[in-house]
Design an enzyme around this catalytic site. Sequence first.
Site, mmCIF file in Angstrom:
data_model
loop_
_atom_site.group_PDB
_atom_site.id
_atom_site.type_symbol
_atom_site.label_atom_id
_atom_site.label_comp_id
_atom_site.label_asym_id
_atom_site.label_seq_id
_atom_site.Cartn_x
_atom_site.Cartn_y
_atom_site.Cartn_z
ATOM 1 N N CYS A 129 24.959 24.057 48.146
ATOM 2 C CA CYS A 129 24.329 24.634 46.965
ATOM 3 C C CYS A 129 24.457 26.159 46.961
ATOM 4 O O CYS A 129 25.546 26.672 46.819
ATOM 5 C CB CYS A 129 22.877 24.161 46.871
ATOM 6 S SG CYS A 129 22.162 24.389 45.241
ATOM 7 N N HIS A 170 22.956 17.972 47.787
ATOM 8 C CA HIS A 170 22.199 18.248 49.016
ATOM 9 C C HIS A 170 22.156 17.044 49.954
ATOM 10 O O HIS A 170 21.279 16.183 49.797
ATOM 11 C CB HIS A 170 20.756 18.608 48.650
ATOM 12 C CG HIS A 170 20.613 19.953 48.026
ATOM 13 N ND1 HIS A 170 20.420 21.094 48.761
ATOM 14 C CD2 HIS A 170 20.644 20.343 46.733
ATOM 15 C CE1 HIS A 170 20.330 22.139 47.949
ATOM 16 N NE2 HIS A 170 20.465 21.706 46.702
ATOM 17 N N GLU A 192 21.159 17.048 52.995
ATOM 18 C CA GLU A 192 19.977 17.158 53.870
ATOM 19 C C GLU A 192 18.726 16.572 53.218
ATOM 20 O O GLU A 192 17.756 16.257 53.896
ATOM 21 C CB GLU A 192 19.755 18.622 54.291
ATOM 22 C CG GLU A 192 19.081 19.537 53.271
ATOM 23 C CD GLU A 192 20.004 19.991 52.144
ATOM 24 O OE1 GLU A 192 21.121 19.479 52.026
ATOM 25 O OE2 GLU A 192 19.563 20.873 51.379
#
Lengths: 80, 225
Positions: B85, B202, B204
């Site tokens: 990002c 994302h 994560e």
Amino acid sequence: MKFAVTVTLKKDVLDPQGKVVSQTLKNMGMNNLSQVRQGKFFEIDLKEKDSSKAHNQVKEMCEKLLVNQIIEDFKISKTE
Amino acid sequence: MKSSVIVFPGSNCDRDVAVALEKLQFKNSMIWHKENVLPKSDLIVVPGGFSYGDYLRSGAIAAKSNILNEVIKAGERGSLILGICNGFQILIECGLLKGALLRNSGLKFISKNIFIKIQSNKNKFFNKYKKNEILELNIAHNEGNFFTDKKHLNELEDNDLIPIKYCDKEGNINQKTNPNGSINNIAGIFNKNKNILGMMPHPERMADKTCSNEDGLPLFLSLMN
């Protein structure tokens, strides 16, 4: 010594903000409008008396930080 | 495996990445942007967030920070670097990756789950996924609209440097399944040597069953392979 730097998106890069502004102006009745491109403006004040040296320095600022040359063009003009 | 997560004022996904890495037993260090020394790391993560409030252009100010000089050197030496990002934006602004991330074509900040399709798994980042596998990941960005010139785009397509593209649940890649206007539905790109990856989604955020699916976890497992 003061300089004005104008940064605009390159011709081929889509400018959605400019498009929205343009559409709104047309909706307001400004029918002869063909296009709006939105950009950025920097006013740079330098402690430098040699104008060509100062100009080169502003150019370096543009190339190294202020402008992403893949998508943007810039124009420098001396204002004071 | 040793990892370093770079932290800027305005980073907000740094701890999420650290939790995912530590879950997999990475020995992780958090590195403040003012540091001049980067510990020896197998993986460097430039996390998501809004470094320096996205002033000037997203990632432009962070790209000039002290630690980025070290990240650039490590990248050129072949270290694995993952930019997620805002991290992707920073890697582009510092020149490790080419192209630009423009404002989303719909002019809105987009925060939602999307689908991506694995285009290539012959690399250090996606080897635990199958080719054409569809993942559900989260995106949260205002400037994720990837753009580049024709020459670079061909280079990316021809050399297997686009590992992930936006699609729908069924894997269709087209304008309708493109959330932000990215050229060719690109969600992430590699550098030439495939040791540096920038991606808008994302992984994560999708690494723990208690709050999401686990579609992002194999990416971190791939890195250990």
